[in-house]
Each structure stands twice: as C-alpha cells, then as structure tokens.
Write an enzyme that holds these catalytic residues in place. Structure first.
Site, short mmCIF file in Angstrom:
data_model
loop_
_atom_site.label_atom_id
_atom_site.label_comp_id
_atom_site.label_asym_id
_atom_site.label_seq_id
_atom_site.Cartn_x
_atom_site.Cartn_y
_atom_site.Cartn_z
N TYR A 82 0.90 -1.38 0.02
CA TYR A 82 -0.07 0.03 -0.09
C TYR A 82 0.68 1.15 0.14
O TYR A 82 1.68 1.33 0.96
CB TYR A 82 -0.82 -0.21 1.39
CG TYR A 82 -2.10 0.78 0.91
CD1 TYR A 82 -3.48 -0.09 0.94
CD2 TYR A 82 -2.34 1.80 0.93
CE1 TYR A 82 -4.76 0.53 0.62
CE2 TYR A 82 -3.56 2.52 0.81
CZ TYR A 82 -4.77 2.06 0.41
OH TYR A 82 -6.14 2.52 0.48
N CYS A 131 -13.82 -0.01 8.11
CA CYS A 131 -14.48 -1.24 8.15
C CYS A 131 -13.44 -2.29 7.35
O CYS A 131 -13.44 -3.47 8.05
CB CYS A 131 -15.64 -1.24 6.96
SG CYS A 131 -15.35 -0.89 5.30
N SER A 132 -12.89 -2.09 6.46
CA SER A 132 -11.81 -3.08 6.22
C SER A 132 -10.51 -2.93 6.69
O SER A 132 -10.07 -4.30 7.11
CB SER A 132 -11.24 -2.63 4.37
OG SER A 132 -10.77 -1.40 4.44
N HIS A 138 -18.45 -1.19 1.57
CA HIS A 138 -18.41 -1.43 2.99
C HIS A 138 -18.36 -3.05 3.15
O HIS A 138 -18.55 -3.84 2.53
CB HIS A 138 -19.70 -1.30 3.60
CG HIS A 138 -19.75 -1.22 4.97
ND1 HIS A 138 -18.92 -0.61 5.98
CD2 HIS A 138 -20.61 -1.94 5.84
CE1 HIS A 138 -19.20 -0.70 7.19
NE2 HIS A 138 -20.23 -1.85 7.30
N HIS A 194 -19.27 -4.89 12.56
CA HIS A 194 -18.59 -4.18 11.76
C HIS A 194 -18.32 -2.69 12.24
O HIS A 194 -18.81 -2.27 13.28
CB HIS A 194 -19.39 -3.99 10.63
CG HIS A 194 -20.70 -3.22 10.56
ND1 HIS A 194 -21.12 -2.28 9.75
CD2 HIS A 194 -21.70 -3.10 11.76
CE1 HIS A 194 -22.32 -1.80 10.27
NE2 HIS A 194 -22.49 -2.14 11.39
#
Length: 302
Positions: free
Chosen positions: A90, A204-205, A259, A271
C-alpha cells in the site's frame, strides 16, 4: 530503503498537503494519537473521507519501503498491506520524523500484542510507548514476566500476559475464525476512523484486515480487494459461516464494494460503520444492511 514506524500509530496520507494544522498531534514525533482524535470536530473527522486525506495506517515497528523523501515527508510502500495500487504493498505518505532505521529481523522470534493496548516500557520501566493491538516486535530476551523486544527506539519491555509469541522463525500459529470474531468483540463501541488500522480507531476493511491478521490470516487492505482474494459465497443461499466477510454496496456506489463486515453466525454481523458511529453488532434480517448486501466471501486456505 527499509525503515520502520517509530510512533505507536503512523498515519499514511494521500499527499503531504492533506495534513492540516489541526492534525499536528498525529504527524509529529512523538505522536499523540489519542489527543489528536479526541480534539477533532465531527466536521474535521468527516474530512478524512470527504477530502481523501487518509488512506491507511501502520503500527509501531512496521516496516515500509521508502521510495522518496522530500520536505520532511517520505513516500513509502507499506509492504505488509497488500494492495493493487502497487505490487509491493500500500503506497502513501508519512512524516519522515515518524520513521527510523532498525535491525532487519527476518527469521526471528516475535511478540504480537493481543490486548487492545499495552505499555511498552524502557529498561528502567518508564513508559516508552502505548502499543496498539496487533503490534509485532522482535524478541531479544524472554524473561518470563517481561519480554525484551527490539524497537525502532531501542530495547523495550512488554508484559508477557499481553502478548503472543511466534516460533523461533517468526511464524505465528494459525488461529480460527472464532478467534477473529472474539478479537473483533474487543473493540465494540470504539469510534470509527476512516483509514484506521489501530486500537484508536478502525475503518470497516481495517477492522477485517487486523482481526484476520491477529489469527495469522492475511488478506488485502481494502474491501473490494479482500473480496477478490477470497472465495465467493452465495448470498442467495445465505450459507454464511462465522468469520465470512459480508460486502455491501449502496445504489450510488454503482456496484463498488464500499463496506465490509464480519459474519458472526446466527444472523449477526460485527462491523465498523462510518463516522461518527462506533464498532457495533447488528442483526442482518430486516436491517438496512440486508438491503445493500451484495457479496459474501470466505477464506479457504486456513
């Protein structure tokens, strides 16, 4: 050039000019992540998303590859976070002051933090850092009660009750999907943070990524790529198993998976919703999320 994060949570910015004066506690060395986030207004937190400021975060001792340094900022590749944006990991920007050199421990026993936060002490038991869940550091001496570790700031001590040890080569045991769920439960009511990857806030991820990693399951950083890396599970048959990831897309997303949450079993999901909400458990049937559920996926190689 390899360097290592020397703040407890290093934020990776889309570009250097995305950091504002109000973000000083998050970009300085030493950083004060808790004060930074507590002092931001709702509007200022929403700007992380709306103005594409933050992309991800790295934890203390996490390695990055530095591609370029300019005006006090480093353009880096977060090599532990798989992403289609770069073949090595990343990409993004972090203040150069938050990085330092450290001995490269490839095959070496490591300690991983298993509690939401723990204190990293200096050898005289003064506080060096407050470490986040899932921080991994190389072990230099196992003294039973306190584990001696190497860090980007020199030798430190962590209480043995707060960590899990790898084998002598640095490999952690594979866990379970129940372990993924149990660890996610540790963060119920933690405020959502766009780009968040730590005990100070998850997106979320990021929640899915770190909870999977805590069990030695490795998936990409972002939701759409997490789905692509896993095996599709039919949402029509609703044959979900605990630990499966559920993916959502609103009509305005035009099919993009915006999401993701972790299926817990019994029609329940845990979540990280969105700013200003916090990590929560919801029942799927009859909920808003049932209406926008579009995909589900399962990790097979564990």
């Amino acid at each position: 050039m390899k360097k290592y994060c020397r703040v407890n949570v290093g934020t990776i910015w889309r570009s250097a000019d995305k950091a504002r004066d109000i973000d000083r506690d998050g970009i300085m060395y030493p950083a004060n992540i808790q004060r930074w986030l507590l002092e931001l207004s709702l509007k200022e937190k929403l700007s992380f998303t709306e103005d594409s400021r933050i992309d991800t975060q790295i934890l203390y001792g996490e390695m990055v590859e530095v591609i370029d340094e300019q005006d006090g900022w480093s353009y880096v590749i977060c090599t532990e976070q798989a992403s289609k944006q770069h073949k090595k990991g990343y990409p993004g920007n972090i203040p150069t002051s938050q990085l330092s050199e450290m001995k490269d421990y490839q095959s070496h026993q490591k300690a991983r933090v298993k509690v939401p936060k723990t204190t990293l002490f200096n050898l005289d038991f003064t506080t060096k850092q407050i470490l986040s869940f899932n921080t991994v550091l190389p072990v230099t001496n196992n003294n039973d009660e306190y584990i001696e570790v190497d860090t980007p700031e020199g030798t430190g001590l962590i209480h043995s009750k707060d960590i899990i040890l790898s084998d002598e080569q640095g490999t952690f045991l594979k866990g379970t999907m129940q372990g993924v769920i149990e660890n996610a439960r540790l963060f119920l009511d933690l405020p959502y943070l766009w780009g968040g990857m730590s005990s100070y806030g998850y997106d979320c991820s990021g929640l899915c990524y770190q909870m999977y990693k805590s069990q030695n399951f490795h998936i990409p950083r972002d939701a759409d790529e997490q789905y692509e890396a896993m095996e599709d599970v039919s949402i029509e048959q609703k044959a979900f198993e605990p630990g499966d990831l559920l993916f959502f897309s609103k009509p305005e997303d035009k099919g993009f998976l915006s999401h993701v949450g972790i299926y817990m079993g019994d029609d329940m999901m845990i979540h990280a919703p969105h700013t200003p909400k916090s990590i929560e458990i919801v029942k799927l049937t009859g909920s808003y999320y049932q209406k926008i559920l579009v995909k589900a996926a399962r990790l097979l190689d564990f």
